[in-house]
Design a protein around this motif. Structure first.
Motif, mmCIF file in Angstrom:
data_model
loop_
_atom_site.group_PDB
_atom_site.id
_atom_site.type_symbol
_atom_site.label_atom_id
_atom_site.label_comp_id
_atom_site.label_asym_id
_atom_site.label_seq_id
_atom_site.Cartn_x
_atom_site.Cartn_y
_atom_site.Cartn_z
ATOM 1 N N ILE A 190 0.833 -1.207 0.000
ATOM 2 C CA ILE A 190 0.000 0.000 0.000
ATOM 3 C C ILE A 190 0.862 1.250 0.000
ATOM 4 O O ILE A 190 0.640 2.184 -0.800
ATOM 5 C CB ILE A 190 -0.949 -0.001 1.218
ATOM 6 C CG1 ILE A 190 -2.037 -1.050 1.050
ATOM 7 C CG2 ILE A 190 -1.588 1.386 1.408
ATOM 8 C CD1 ILE A 190 -2.848 -1.304 2.309
ATOM 9 N N ARG A 211 2.596 1.689 -3.361
ATOM 10 C CA ARG A 211 1.664 2.068 -4.426
ATOM 11 C C ARG A 211 1.138 3.485 -4.244
ATOM 12 O O ARG A 211 0.910 4.195 -5.228
ATOM 13 C CB ARG A 211 0.505 1.062 -4.483
ATOM 14 C CG ARG A 211 0.896 -0.239 -5.174
ATOM 15 C CD ARG A 211 -0.225 -1.254 -5.243
ATOM 16 N NE ARG A 211 0.121 -2.326 -6.181
ATOM 17 C CZ ARG A 211 -0.537 -3.494 -6.279
ATOM 18 N NH1 ARG A 211 -1.565 -3.733 -5.483
ATOM 19 N NH2 ARG A 211 -0.152 -4.408 -7.155
ATOM 20 N N LYS A 212 0.919 3.898 -2.999
ATOM 21 C CA LYS A 212 0.511 5.287 -2.756
ATOM 22 C C LYS A 212 1.555 6.250 -3.311
ATOM 23 O O LYS A 212 1.226 7.263 -3.947
ATOM 24 C CB LYS A 212 0.335 5.537 -1.258
ATOM 25 C CG LYS A 212 -0.979 5.033 -0.680
ATOM 26 C CD LYS A 212 -1.071 5.376 0.808
ATOM 27 C CE LYS A 212 -2.386 4.941 1.410
ATOM 28 N NZ LYS A 212 -2.472 5.238 2.869
ATOM 29 N N THR A 259 -3.906 0.630 -5.849
ATOM 30 C CA THR A 259 -3.755 1.034 -4.454
ATOM 31 C C THR A 259 -5.021 0.724 -3.674
ATOM 32 O O THR A 259 -4.969 0.195 -2.556
ATOM 33 C CB THR A 259 -3.452 2.548 -4.351
ATOM 34 O OG1 THR A 259 -2.343 2.876 -5.200
ATOM 35 C CG2 THR A 259 -3.130 2.944 -2.927
#
Length: 269
Positions: free
Chosen positions: A43, A46-47, A57
């Motif tokens: 996470i 991907r953020k 995300t």
């Protein structure tokens, strides 16, 4: 995953996909802490690389929320699901399948906390959108209707639950067949609704059908078959057929001990 990290880098899309896949494997084995650690890494990366509202995300966030959900960590699951829903609504649209799935997940989170009204509001929205977007007889629409019926059942709103369960059952019979697992689940749920109203004969008729079909399709010692046997036994007991109920329960218990073990817990469903 290890090879991708070395060859492509920790933040490469393929590496992140491998990490997500491994997290999914952990989740399916109930190894929640290991899944959580991987998903948090995915996470955050991907953020940074894709943005907070990127579909990948949001998928990772949903997976982490589900991991929390399966551990009964309702507040953490709720916070993530809410974030995913709001981002999905903006990025993908209110009636997008992924948005509807997130709304259904949040409703389930409310349901597990006994927050029936909030769960119901979401489930009604999901059903309306699913009917328009996917169709009345789409599996996702039927699942949403079944979830709302379950919410009604848990509040003792038997008539409303029954109406929905009958619709779901009849549609699944037509679309999937009488002996499909989802159809049988619908029949079992409707039987529970009858049972809770003291409508023993109607409950019995459904439970016998479910039990016999599961015996044929799944086998006599399958957990779902055993559950059906237990349900029917309790219905017989409630109807005053104590001898038949006791015999069926003994048979069911013997199989459960053999198949599931002495300490396994089975509830009516």
């Amino acid at each position: 995953m290890d090879a991708s990290k070395t060859k492509l880098g920790v933040d490469h899309p393929d590496t992140l996909t491998s990490m997500s896949n491994l997290a999914s494997t952990y989740r399916n084995r109930g190894r929640w802490e290991e899944a959580e650690q991987l998903l948090l890494q995915v996470i955050e990366t991907r953020k940074t690389k894709l943005g907070v509202d990127h579909p990948n995300t949001l998928t990772s966030m949903s997976n982490l929320a589900s991991t929390y959900w399966n551990q009964g960590r309702w507040e953490e699951a709720e916070q993530l699901f809410v974030q995913v829903i709001e981002a999905s609504k903006t990025k993908l649209g209110v009636d997008y399948p992924d948005t509807l799935t997130s709304m259904a997940n949040l409703a389930s989170t409310y349901w597990n906390q006994g927050r029936w009204e909030e769960g119901e509001q979401l489930e009604v929205q999901v059903i309306k959108a699913s009917k328009i977007k996917l169709g009345v007889d789409h599996p996702d629409t039927l699942t949403s209707m079944a979830n709302l019926a379950s919410t009604y059942r848990n509040q003792g709103r038997w008539e409303e639950a029954e109406q929905l369960e009958v619709q779901v059952m009849e549609t699944r019979k037509t679309k999937l067949g009488v002996d499909h697992p989802d159809t049988l689940t619908s029949m079992a749920n409707l039987a529970v609704t009858y049972w809770n109203q003291g409508r023993w004969e109607e409950a019995e008729q459904l439970e016998v059908q479910v039990m016999e079909t599961r015996k044929t399709k799944l086998g006599v010692d399958h957990p779902d078959t055993l559950m059906s046997m237990a349900n029917l036994a309790f219905t017989w007991k409630s109807s005053g057929y104590n001898t038949q109920a006791l015999e069926l329960l003994r048979d069911c218990l013997a199989k459960q001990k053999q198949i599931l073990g002495l300490n396994h817990y089975v509830e009516l469903a």
